[in-house]
Design a protein around this motif. Structure first.
Motif, short mmCIF file in Angstrom:
data_model
loop_
_atom_site.label_atom_id
_atom_site.label_comp_id
_atom_site.label_asym_id
_atom_site.label_seq_id
_atom_site.Cartn_x
_atom_site.Cartn_y
_atom_site.Cartn_z
N LYS A 139 0.83 -1.21 0.00
CA LYS A 139 0.00 0.00 0.00
C LYS A 139 0.86 1.26 0.00
CE LYS A 139 -3.90 2.14 2.39
NZ LYS A 139 -4.86 2.03 3.52
N GLY A 140 2.04 1.17 0.64
CA GLY A 140 2.95 2.30 0.67
C GLY A 140 3.83 2.42 -0.56
N GLY A 141 3.64 1.53 -1.56
CA GLY A 141 4.43 1.59 -2.78
C GLY A 141 5.73 0.82 -2.71
N GLU A 142 5.94 0.07 -1.63
CA GLU A 142 7.19 -0.69 -1.46
C GLU A 142 7.09 -2.00 -2.25
OE1 GLU A 142 7.87 -1.81 2.52
OE2 GLU A 142 9.77 -2.84 2.12
N GLU A 143 8.20 -2.37 -2.89
CA GLU A 143 8.26 -3.63 -3.61
C GLU A 143 8.65 -4.76 -2.66
OE1 GLU A 143 9.65 -1.87 -7.97
OE2 GLU A 143 10.88 -3.35 -6.92
N ARG A 144 7.91 -5.85 -2.71
CA ARG A 144 8.23 -7.03 -1.89
C ARG A 144 8.16 -8.28 -2.77
NH1 ARG A 144 8.22 -6.93 3.68
NH2 ARG A 144 7.71 -4.90 4.64
N TRP A 145 8.98 -9.24 -2.43
CA TRP A 145 8.99 -10.53 -3.13
C TRP A 145 8.24 -11.56 -2.29
CZ3 TRP A 145 10.60 -12.00 -7.90
CH2 TRP A 145 11.35 -11.08 -8.64
N LEU A 146 7.36 -12.35 -2.95
CA LEU A 146 6.60 -13.41 -2.28
C LEU A 146 6.87 -14.75 -2.95
CD1 LEU A 146 3.08 -11.78 -1.76
CD2 LEU A 146 5.02 -11.80 -0.20
#
Length: 920
Positions: A139-146
């Motif tokens: 939601k904050g625009g941060e990229e995360r890997w799942l």
């Protein structure tokens, strides 16, 4: 057990680099170890959560989902249906926001279209990758890997996708950092290639260990865990293959559950049995001592029944115990084809760590599978109950129950069969074929009836006692009926489940396994018994429903028949145009019906008890009362007529009275005014028609003699010079005869309404025919018609010659007119039994079939200018002689033949009185 940090520190000690670089590597190793420890802690927490879930099915599963650090998504169609708290933490969105979004909206644009395509394809049953790595935007625009794993489940009664996702952003960062460190180390250790290779190998091993540990700790898919672990440990040790076996402490046996690098045939053979540790002392020693062992296989050496050791080319074995919470849960057997290969202590230590991680993951996956199995059992029972309550169609209910039973225990096929104890027969009522059913097994048995003593002589013994029964093909003796049946349809194991109601076996279910000999578990049998009980209830409901339906149908049939009967009676009564009433001896009305015709003379309704004198005229009332008394006294139906006079018209009625009780009659009054008028009109019309027929007949009958006379006069006028002596006199005699016949015809036409007695005498038919052919000779010559005669000897007949000449001449002229020029006309005479047959045949066109049956009717003709009386008059004359006349078309459209049949003495005695009687 070898310390990982020590190994890595010892390895890095070989580097000829600054103390700062070594310190960074050591710090990195410590950080990685902490991450592994955290993952182990998460797995331990997940294990504790799973243990709590075990007793509460769906509620416990939700608790497990909400306690785990892995994000869990359930979506149907495009929308999320459920997310756990971990999903909120990872994505930054609240649960409300996630449930309002399509499942692909949080995916990074680089991956969004692919994830959307796979997610929709998975719901449509298309093959899609079960696990993949994907990048999201929080939601904050941060990229995360799942690390995402998905599979199909049923959620709230509909298919849905269950997805688990682990945040591997840090692992990705570690991989990137390690790659960076590796690159730096490669540049720093360019001078020492050997050390660089060793360092890279250690890094690769560490990364493999980290990846495998993360994968094992974050997945609950048992097949995926086993496949990943066998592949990774085989690659880690650079071995030829491996085998994973699960240890059963209570039975002291091991069972192979996964393998890598073995042939499919060998792997399937290992799966089919449990291996007692008493026969494998080396494995038992490894389990008891909880210590890895490796050994070299010498040619001819017997190591007992070690699973997989006989694999072609195996030279070295490595046995690793799998430990979880200080307990051995299984064994890993590493095989290698190189005799010179020695597994280092460091490699064994890494493999042991990975084996323990696998043991933890295996326990978690088994716990998850158990929870999922119990949930599926509840779903299966719920579906069986829903099937019963949703429809009363027995075929549909039984088919759904068979499918649920087969799916719940993964049977290759399932059947619901009836049981008839009186006849000892069974009929297949429903069937289900699973995806793994063999071709022989898929041959439908629906509706087939079996004789149990004949087809299954030794089977179903426990079934009749209400107990489940397993039948294994390998345990049956040769020649048994069950063996032939199972071999014909490819079954290796059959589980029979009785369907009981009130202590009585009313049917049974069969679960087939055609892939291997199988021992169904206690839980599987209990689940099938629960579903079978639902099937028994369905059968009883269907029986009661059918019985109720039959009673309803019978009642409806009786009511419908009564309604139809009442409607018929009412329609019959309403259709009768007559006035109907019931009255007593004094004329008082007991019942009254006016009739369908609107007769203004009669009232629409009358009061009960009203007298006929108040309705009918005085004379009609007197007649009616008198006949009522006669009907009651004599019991004979009374019929009389009366006329009802009005100022400007009158109506005629006919009344019929019959006794309908001791002192009452039923009366039917019909208006016959129109009928009487029609009779009078018909009589007048008949008189006019008779006059017309007489005029037409007279014209027709006079025309033939006139034509004959005209023909002879023409001959005498045109050929008088060429006539032979006496021939003109002959022609005059013929014309005189025709004049006499004209007089006779006139007399007979005037007397058509009554028989006309004439004097009869014996005559020769041939003589009459010669006179007729002489009369028609001129017409035959004009049309160039070929005449053929065939006259056999016949007895004289008793006849009026002039009448027969009229008949023969009429048939001859008709035949000449129907014969084309240069055609043929034949006259034959032959005897019959007490009769003479005279046939006139021509080569003209056939008479149409629809006209052939009407040619003897008066005024029927096919000629444009014909009167339609010639054949009718001829038929009447022949009938007056006691004979008959017929017409038929010759075969192959060769022409038409008229046959006159006349009686011939002495076979019958013919008198004028007899002939006149026949004519009448």
């Amino acid at each position: 057990m070898v310390d990982t940090e020590f190994l890595l520190a010892k390895t890095t000690g070989l580097m000829e680099d600054s103390d700062k670089s070594r310190q960074q590597l050591l710090e990195e190793v410590r950080r990685l170890r902490r991450q592994v420890a955290d993952l182990q802690a998460d797995c331990h927490a997940l294990k504790l959560t799973d243990q709590k879930v075990q007793g509460e099915e769906a509620t416990k599963f939700r608790a497990l989902a909400e306690m785990t650090t892995a994000a869990i998504f359930i979506y149907q169609g495009t929308r999320n249906c459920y997310v756990n708290p971990a999903a909120e933490v990872i994505t930054g969105y609240s649960q409300r926001e996630l449930l309002a979004m399509d499942f692909w909206e949080i995916i990074h644009p680089d991956f969004r279209s692919l994830v959307k395509e796979w997610g929709m394809a998975r719901q449509e049953g298309q093959p899609v990758a079960g696990r993949y790595e994907v990048k999201i935007l929080t939601k904050g625009g941060e990229e995360r890997w799942l690390d995402f794993s998905g599979g199909m489940i049923e959620f709230q009664g509909r298919p849905a996708v269950l997805g688990t996702a682990f945040d591997i952003t840090e692992r990705k960062q570690v991989e990137q950092d390690n790659a960076r460190l590796y690159e730096e180390a490669r540049r720093n250790l360019a001078a020492s290639r050997e050390i660089e290779i060793a360092m890279a190998q250690r890094h690769a091993e560490l990364l493999t260990l980290q990846y495998a540990a993360a994968t094992l700790a974050t997945s609950l898919d048992l097949p995926y865990i086993l496949d990943t672990f066998t592949r990774e440990i085989t690659n880690l040790l650079d071995a030829s293959g491996c085998v994973i076996a699960e240890w059963n402490p209570s039975a002291d046996t091991i069972s192979v559950i996964a393998a890598q690098g073995l042939s499919l045939h060998l792997f399937e053979s290992l799966l089919e049995k449990a291996w007692p540790l008493a026969k494998v002392p080396l494995i038992k020693q490894v389990i008891q001592e909880r210590r890895a062992q490796q050994l070299i296989l010498n040619p001819g050496e017997n190591l007992g029944e070690i699973p997989g050791w006989r694999t072609a080319g195996t030279k070295r074995l490595l046995l690793l115990p799998m430990e979880f919470q200080d307990h051995v849960v299984g064994l890993i057997l590493i095989v290698d084809e190189r005799v010179e290969r020695v597994f280092s202590h460091e490699a064994i230590a890494l493999a042991q760590m990975l084996a323990n991680q696998a043991a933890s993951a295996l326990q978690n996956a088994q716990l998850y599978a158990e929870v999922k199995r119990r949930l599926n059992e509840q779903i299966a029972l719920q579906k069986a109950t829903t099937a019963i309550s949703s429809t009363l169609d027995l075929d549909v209910v039984l088919r759904q129950i068979a499918e649920q039973m087969g799916r719940s225990v993964d049977a290759t096929s399932a059947y619901i069969c009836s049981f008839e104890p009186e006849t000892m027969t069974s009929t297949v009522l429903a069937e289900y074929f699973g995806p793994a059913a063999s071709a022989d097994e898929r041959v439908s048995d629906l509706g087939v009836t079996y004789s149990l003593p004949r087809d299954f002589s030794n089977g179903f013994q426990r079934l009749w006692e209400g107990q489940p029964e397993e039948i294994h093909l390998v345990e049956l003796s040769a020649g048994e009926n069950e063996q032939g049946h199972m071999q014909a349809f490819g079954a290796k194991t059959i589980l029979n489940i009785p369907l009981q109601l009130k202590g009585q076996v009313i049917a049974f279910a069969e679960l087939w396994e055609s892939r291997r000999t199988r021992q169904f578990t206690v839980d599987e049998i209990a689940l099938c018994q629960g579903i079978a009980q639902q099937a028994a209830i369905a059968l009883e409901h269907a029986r009661l429903y059918d019985q109720a339906q039959q009673e309803i149908k019978e009642r409806a049939r009786v009511e419908a028949e009564l309604r139809r009967s009442e409607a018929r009676q009412r329609a019959l009564l309403n259709a009768i145009p007559d006035v109907m009433f019931r009255a007593n001896r004094t004329g008082h009305l007991l019942d009254y019906h006016r009739g369908s015709e609107q007769d203004s003379m009669w009232p629409v309704q009358v009061q009960r008890g009203q007298n006929l004198a108040q309705i009918l005229p005085a004379e009609a009332t007197r007649l009616t009362l008198g006949h009522i008394n006669q009907a009651l006294e004599s019991g004979v139906q009374q019929i009389f007529e009366f006329r009802w006079h009005m100022p400007h018209f009158y109506q005629d009625y006919e009344t019929r009275l019959v006794s309908s009780g001791r002192a009452e009659v039923l009366g039917i009054v019909r208006n016959i005014t129109e009928r009487k008028r029609m009779v009078e009109q018909a009589m007048q019309a008949e008189r006019l028609a008779t006059l017309g027929r007489l005029s037409a007949a007279l014209t027709h009958e006079i025309n033939n003699p006139l034509q004959s006379m005209r023909g002879h006069l023409d001959l005498m006028l045109e050929f008088s010079a060429s006539l032979e002596p006496g021939e003109d006199k002959k022609f005059l005699q013929i014309m005189r005869q025709e004049v006499v016949r004209l007089s006779d015809i006139t007399q007979r036409i005037l007397n058509l309404a009554r028989p006309w007695p004439v004097a009869r005498r014996p005559v020769q038919v041939a003589n009459l025919l010669r006179d007729v052919l002489t009369l028609a000779d001129s017409q035959l010559k004009q049309r160039e018609i070929q005449l053929k005669t065939e006259w056999q000897e016949v007895s004289p007949i008793l006849a009026a010659p002039d009448q027969l000449v009229q008949v023969f001449l009429n048939l001859t002229i008709n035949a000449i007119e129907a014969t084309p020029p240069k055609g043929q006309f034949q006259v034959t005479v032959c005897p019959g039994q007490d009769e003479v047959l005279i046939t006139f045949s021509n080569s003209g066109p056939a008479i149409p079939a629809d006209a052939l049956s009407h040619i003897f009717e008066p005024f029927f003709t096919t000629k444009p200018e014909g009167s339609g009386l010639g054949l009718w008059v001829s038929q009447n004359l022949v009938h007056q002689h006691g004979g008959s006349i017929t017409a038929q078309n010759l075969a192959n459209q060769q022409g038409v033949a008229f046959t006159v049949t006349l009686p011939s003495p002495p076979s019958m005695e013919i008198t004028d009185d007899t002939l006149n009687l026949r004519a009448n």
